[in-house]
Every structure is written in structure tokens, then in C-alpha cells.
Design a protein around this motif. Structure first.
Motif, PDB file in Angstrom:
ATOM      1  N   SER A 194      20.159   7.682  -7.495  1.00 25.64           N
ATOM      2  CA  SER A 194      20.578   8.712  -7.978  1.00 25.64           C
ATOM      3  C   SER A 194      21.228   8.618  -9.624  1.00 25.64           C
ATOM      4  CB  SER A 194      21.626   9.417  -7.049  1.00 25.64           C
ATOM      5  OG  SER A 194      21.279   9.681  -5.859  1.00 25.64           O
ATOM      6  N   TYR A 195      20.790   9.737 -10.189  1.00 27.38           N
ATOM      7  CA  TYR A 195      21.648   9.870 -11.502  1.00 27.38           C
ATOM      8  C   TYR A 195      21.598  11.302 -11.973  1.00 27.38           C
ATOM      9  CZ  TYR A 195      16.694  10.867 -13.008  1.00 27.38           C
ATOM     10  OH  TYR A 195      15.461  11.505 -13.122  1.00 27.38           O
ATOM     11  N   GLN A 196      22.219  11.637 -12.986  1.00 24.53           N
ATOM     12  CA  GLN A 196      22.562  13.126 -13.493  1.00 24.53           C
ATOM     13  C   GLN A 196      21.754  13.360 -14.861  1.00 24.53           C
ATOM     14  OE1 GLN A 196      26.759  13.296 -13.717  1.00 24.53           O
ATOM     15  NE2 GLN A 196      26.878  13.870 -11.808  1.00 24.53           N
ATOM     16  N   LEU A 201      15.981   9.588  -6.871  1.00 24.86           N
ATOM     17  CA  LEU A 201      14.638   9.012  -6.932  1.00 24.86           C
ATOM     18  C   LEU A 201      14.580   8.368  -5.892  1.00 24.86           C
ATOM     19  CD1 LEU A 201      12.094   9.906  -8.758  1.00 24.86           C
ATOM     20  CD2 LEU A 201      12.740   8.048 -10.169  1.00 24.86           C
ATOM     21  N   VAL A 202      13.320   8.296  -4.941  1.00 24.99           N
ATOM     22  CA  VAL A 202      13.126   7.555  -3.977  1.00 24.99           C
ATOM     23  C   VAL A 202      11.738   6.921  -4.147  1.00 24.99           C
ATOM     24  CG1 VAL A 202      13.089   7.173  -1.404  1.00 24.99           C
ATOM     25  CG2 VAL A 202      14.544   8.849  -2.529  1.00 24.99           C
ATOM     26  N   ILE A 203      11.533   5.523  -3.945  1.00 24.45           N
ATOM     27  CA  ILE A 203      10.144   4.986  -3.943  1.00 24.45           C
ATOM     28  C   ILE A 203       9.975   4.360  -2.761  1.00 24.45           C
ATOM     29  CG2 ILE A 203      11.148   2.660  -4.959  1.00 24.45           C
ATOM     30  CD1 ILE A 203       8.567   2.279  -6.222  1.00 24.45           C
ATOM     31  N   SER A 204       8.995   4.489  -1.929  1.00 30.26           N
ATOM     32  CA  SER A 204       8.438   3.902  -0.594  1.00 30.26           C
ATOM     33  C   SER A 204       7.136   3.195  -0.749  1.00 30.26           C
ATOM     34  CB  SER A 204       8.426   5.065   0.262  1.00 30.26           C
ATOM     35  OG  SER A 204       9.632   5.970   0.337  1.00 30.26           O
ATOM     36  N   ALA A 205       6.977   2.104   0.123  1.00 26.65           N
ATOM     37  CA  ALA A 205       5.829   1.617   0.182  1.00 26.65           C
ATOM     38  C   ALA A 205       5.682   0.991   1.493  1.00 26.65           C
ATOM     39  CB  ALA A 205       5.819   0.295  -0.710  1.00 26.65           C
ATOM     40  N   ASP A 206       4.290   0.660   1.936  1.00 21.97           N
ATOM     41  CA  ASP A 206       4.121  -0.078   3.385  1.00 21.97           C
ATOM     42  C   ASP A 206       3.581  -1.601   2.772  1.00 21.97           C
ATOM     43  OD1 ASP A 206       4.457   2.436   4.603  1.00 21.97           O
ATOM     44  OD2 ASP A 206       2.431   3.121   4.521  1.00 21.97           O
ATOM     45  N   VAL A 207       4.281  -2.406   3.284  1.00 16.82           N
ATOM     46  CA  VAL A 207       4.201  -3.646   2.802  1.00 16.82           C
ATOM     47  C   VAL A 207       3.696  -4.298   4.226  1.00 16.82           C
ATOM     48  CG1 VAL A 207       5.161  -5.573   1.758  1.00 16.82           C
ATOM     49  CG2 VAL A 207       5.835  -3.447   1.114  1.00 16.82           C
ATOM     50  N   SER A 208       2.632  -5.178   4.139  1.00 18.25           N
ATOM     51  CA  SER A 208       2.354  -6.139   5.279  1.00 18.25           C
ATOM     52  C   SER A 208       2.251  -7.794   4.536  1.00 18.25           C
ATOM     53  CB  SER A 208       0.787  -5.886   5.634  1.00 18.25           C
ATOM     54  OG  SER A 208       0.692  -4.459   6.027  1.00 18.25           O
ATOM     55  N   TYR A 209       2.876  -8.457   5.595  1.00 20.29           N
ATOM     56  CA  TYR A 209       3.005  -9.961   5.445  1.00 20.29           C
ATOM     57  C   TYR A 209       2.091 -10.824   6.062  1.00 20.29           C
ATOM     58  CZ  TYR A 209       7.263  -7.935   3.221  1.00 20.29           C
ATOM     59  OH  TYR A 209       8.266  -7.220   2.775  1.00 20.29           O
ATOM     60  N   GLN A 210       1.376 -11.907   5.777  1.00 24.54           N
ATOM     61  CA  GLN A 210       0.568 -12.578   6.498  1.00 24.54           C
ATOM     62  C   GLN A 210       1.161 -13.932   5.995  1.00 24.54           C
ATOM     63  OE1 GLN A 210      -3.438 -11.670   6.884  1.00 24.54           O
ATOM     64  NE2 GLN A 210      -4.199 -13.859   6.505  1.00 24.54           N
ATOM     65  N   ALA A 211       1.553 -14.749   7.127  1.00 23.52           N
ATOM     66  CA  ALA A 211       2.032 -16.171   6.692  1.00 23.52           C
ATOM     67  C   ALA A 211       1.704 -16.962   7.812  1.00 23.52           C
ATOM     68  CB  ALA A 211       3.468 -16.088   6.636  1.00 23.52           C
ATOM     69  N   LEU A 212       1.883 -18.309   7.996  1.00 25.98           N
ATOM     70  CA  LEU A 212       1.486 -19.131   8.884  1.00 25.98           C
ATOM     71  C   LEU A 212       2.877 -19.798   9.405  1.00 25.98           C
ATOM     72  CD1 LEU A 212      -1.344 -21.463   7.488  1.00 25.98           C
ATOM     73  CD2 LEU A 212      -1.600 -19.518   9.127  1.00 25.98           C
ATOM     74  N   GLN A 213       2.948 -19.732  11.000  1.00 27.11           N
ATOM     75  CA  GLN A 213       4.230 -20.086  11.541  1.00 27.11           C
ATOM     76  C   GLN A 213       3.598 -21.061  12.575  1.00 27.11           C
ATOM     77  OE1 GLN A 213       6.631 -17.110  12.827  1.00 27.11           O
ATOM     78  NE2 GLN A 213       7.207 -16.305  10.820  1.00 27.11           N
ATOM     79  N   ASN A 214       4.010 -22.465  12.505  1.00 30.33           N
ATOM     80  CA  ASN A 214       3.592 -23.262  13.672  1.00 30.33           C
ATOM     81  C   ASN A 214       1.842 -23.577  13.725  1.00 30.33           C
ATOM     82  OD1 ASN A 214       6.208 -24.024  14.179  1.00 30.33           O
ATOM     83  ND2 ASN A 214       6.375 -22.284  15.659  1.00 30.33           N
ATOM     84  N   ASN A 248       0.723  -1.209  -0.050  1.00 31.94           N
ATOM     85  CA  ASN A 248      -0.093  -0.070   0.121  1.00 31.94           C
ATOM     86  C   ASN A 248       0.884   1.127  -0.063  1.00 31.94           C
ATOM     87  OD1 ASN A 248      -2.548  -1.256   0.242  1.00 31.94           O
ATOM     88  ND2 ASN A 248      -1.930  -1.927   2.192  1.00 31.94           N
ATOM     89  N   ASN A 249       0.142   2.430  -0.349  1.00 36.37           N
ATOM     90  CA  ASN A 249       0.818   3.526  -0.218  1.00 36.37           C
ATOM     91  C   ASN A 249       2.026   3.643  -1.008  1.00 36.37           C
ATOM     92  OD1 ASN A 249       0.869   6.307   0.338  1.00 36.37           O
ATOM     93  ND2 ASN A 249       2.012   5.998   2.435  1.00 36.37           N
ATOM     94  N   ILE A 250       2.238   3.296  -2.386  1.00 34.59           N
ATOM     95  CA  ILE A 250       3.562   3.512  -3.022  1.00 34.59           C
ATOM     96  C   ILE A 250       3.474   4.902  -3.479  1.00 34.59           C
ATOM     97  CG2 ILE A 250       4.735   2.635  -5.057  1.00 34.59           C
ATOM     98  CD1 ILE A 250       3.581  -0.067  -4.861  1.00 34.59           C
ATOM     99  N   ARG A 251       4.861   5.307  -3.206  1.00 37.34           N
ATOM    100  CA  ARG A 251       5.075   6.960  -3.603  1.00 37.34           C
ATOM    101  C   ARG A 251       6.306   7.016  -4.210  1.00 37.34           C
ATOM    102  NH1 ARG A 251       4.798   4.986   1.388  1.00 37.34           N
ATOM    103  NH2 ARG A 251       5.938   5.840   3.025  1.00 37.34           N
ATOM    104  N   PHE A 252       6.499   8.074  -4.840  1.00 33.61           N
ATOM    105  CA  PHE A 252       7.859   8.685  -5.416  1.00 33.61           C
ATOM    106  C   PHE A 252       8.172   9.873  -4.748  1.00 33.61           C
ATOM    107  CE2 PHE A 252       7.169   5.400  -8.555  1.00 33.61           C
ATOM    108  CZ  PHE A 252       8.566   4.657  -8.916  1.00 33.61           C
ATOM    109  N   LYS A 253       9.287  10.133  -4.675  1.00 31.40           N
ATOM    110  CA  LYS A 253      10.021  11.549  -4.061  1.00 31.40           C
ATOM    111  C   LYS A 253      11.278  11.733  -4.961  1.00 31.40           C
ATOM    112  CE  LYS A 253       8.220  12.073   0.648  1.00 31.40           C
ATOM    113  NZ  LYS A 253       8.620  12.228   1.969  1.00 31.40           N
ATOM    114  N   ARG A 254      11.430  12.705  -5.411  1.00 33.31           N
ATOM    115  CA  ARG A 254      12.325  13.397  -6.506  1.00 33.31           C
ATOM    116  C   ARG A 254      13.062  14.516  -5.787  1.00 33.31           C
ATOM    117  NH1 ARG A 254      12.671  13.730 -12.574  1.00 33.31           N
ATOM    118  NH2 ARG A 254      13.866  15.511 -12.844  1.00 33.31           N
ATOM    119  N   TYR A 255      14.319  14.401  -5.582  1.00 30.56           N
ATOM    120  CA  TYR A 255      15.282  15.248  -4.948  1.00 30.56           C
ATOM    121  C   TYR A 255      16.164  15.760  -6.072  1.00 30.56           C
ATOM    122  CZ  TYR A 255      13.528  13.244  -0.844  1.00 30.56           C
ATOM    123  OH  TYR A 255      12.636  12.846   0.265  1.00 30.56           O
ATOM    124  N   GLU A 256      16.314  16.947  -6.358  1.00 29.92           N
ATOM    125  CA  GLU A 256      17.321  17.805  -7.294  1.00 29.92           C
ATOM    126  C   GLU A 256      18.263  18.533  -6.740  1.00 29.92           C
ATOM    127  OE1 GLU A 256      15.216  19.609 -10.442  1.00 29.92           O
ATOM    128  OE2 GLU A 256      13.876  18.041 -10.772  1.00 29.92           O
TER     129      GLU A 256
END
Length: 220
Positions: free
Chosen positions: A152-154, A124-137, A106-114
Motif C-alpha cells: 500500500s502507498y498514498q 496494489l496486489v500482484i498474483s500469479a499461479d506458479v507450478s514447480y517441477q522437481a526431482l525427489q528420490n 502463469n496468469n500474472i495479474r494486478f489489482k488496484r484498490y483505492e
């Protein structure tokens, strides 16, 4: 001589195709039988065969679905993308239903700094909120973790071409790198807790156990 020449050509063609057959065979074995980590006796299989990939349906989030699906399927995960978080929760409440794990992004977003200079330095930065649901025991475990990837790039704004083609390539790289980070975290969470072979093999020099002492961190 003609027969010998044709035989040599056939042998050369077979030798050339051997690496391709080896790659295809290893790929089939990886996707069909799980994968084996160094130091472990048996291939590692996920506790849950099916995993629902839940990604928001918008222009920013959708490009992540393909690289994430490919990386999960390469590990032998059966990916389904037609379920919501509520569908997964209802399925796992049914004792007779096959359990399904889930990865929600969720909430994938880009930020650009110059940083403007002779050449414009762009981060260039990409961020995301990631949730994992798994089974353990046999129990459902949910973990939410923010992930951030940057590069980063020029960019020369004085060039003849005004299109930032390198920026488009960097965005594709960021999506693929984000998919790799998500897959790595999912592997760490969803794989069964199995001790490595070295932990179960007695030492050849004796049966005495070895204690590992971790020093305390120094006071600042």
C-alpha cells in the motif's frame, strides 16, 4: 619520508579494497559450490542443476523474468529460458538426457484498490499461479501454488505532478518480492532431504531420546 608516505597510501588502498574482495569471493563460492544452511554439515546442492523458467511472453509477465533469474542464479541454479513445459517433459522422459527442473509462472495479474480521502490510499496486489517441477528420490514431483504479494502507498492527486511515480516503484518492488517468494518455495521443494547435523549427533548428557509432544488444537 616520501617513501613512507607512498607506503602508507598503498596500505590504506589495500585495506579499503579488502571488503570488496571478500564480497566477490563469497559470491563466487556461493554460486559455484551451493550454499550451506545453519545446522547442516555440508553445502546444500540441488538435485537438478538446470531449471527452466517458463513465463508468459506479455507486458505483464515479462518483467518478472529478470529478478527471478537473478535470484535463482545467486543460489547456483543454471537457468534456461528457451524451453516450454512440453520440452521439459520430453527431456525428462529420455533416460540418457540430463534432467531439468522447471518453474512455470502463469496468469500474472494486478489489482488496484483505492480508498479516497484527503490522500488517496492505494493498495496494489500482484498474483500469479506458479507450478514447480522437481526431482525427489528420482521421481518427478509437481506442485502448483498461487502466490499473492501486496503493498500500500498514498497518492496525492492534487499535487503538481499527475504521474504516479510511486506506483511505478511499487510495481517494481512487487515483481522483486514475487521473485523472492517463488525462489523460497523452489528451494523448499528442490533441495534434497538431508537431516541436520544435530539430528545425527548424540547428546552429550546421554543417549536417551527425547519425544516432542504437540498438543491438539483446542476446539472452537
Amino acid at each position: 619520508m616520501a617513501k613512507r608516505s607512498s607506503g602508507q597510501k598503498l596500505a590504506t588502498a589495500l585495506l579499503t579494497s579488502l571488503p570488496l574482495f571478500a564480497v566477490l569471493g563469497s559470491t563466487a563460492a556461493l554460486s559455484g559450490c551451493g550454499f550451506q544452511l545453519r545446522g547442516y554439515d555440508t553445502p546444500m546442492l540441488f538435485n537438478v542443476a538446470k531449471t527452466a523458467v517458463i513465463i508468459e511472453d506479455n507486458r505483464t509477465s515479462f518483467p518478472l523474468k529478470l529478478p527471478l533469474t537473478r535470484r535463482l542464479e545467486a543460489l547456483g541454479v543454471e537457468v534456461t529460458d528457451n524451453m516450454t513445459s512440453a520440452d521439459v517433459a520430453n527431456n525428462n522422459k529420455n533416460a540418457t538426457a540430463e534432467p531439468i527442473a522447471a518453474i512455470s509462472v502463469n496468469n500474472i495479474r494486478f489489482k488496484r484498490y483505492e480508498l479516497v480521502g484527503v490522500l488517496t490510499e492505494i493498495r496494489l496486489v500482484i498474483s500469479a499461479d506458479v507450478s514447480y517441477q522437481a526431482l525427489q528420490n528420482g521421481k518427478v514431483v509437481t506442485l502448483t501454488n498461487p502466490i499473492q504479494v501486496e503493498r500500500s502507498y498514498q497518492y496525492n492527486e492534487a499535487s503538481v505532478s499527475t504521474d504516479d511515480q510511486q506506483g511505478d516503484q511499487v510495481r517494481d518492488w512487487l515483481y522483486d518480492s514475487l521473485a523472492r517468494r517463488i525462489t523460497d518455495q523452489y528451494v523448499a521443494i528442490a533441495l534434497p532431504r538431508v537431516a541436520p547435523a544435530s539430528a545425527n549427533t548424540p547428546s552429550q548428557t546421554g543417549s536417551a531420546s527425547t519425544a516432542v509432544i504437540v498438543p491438539n488444537a483446542p476446539n472452537p
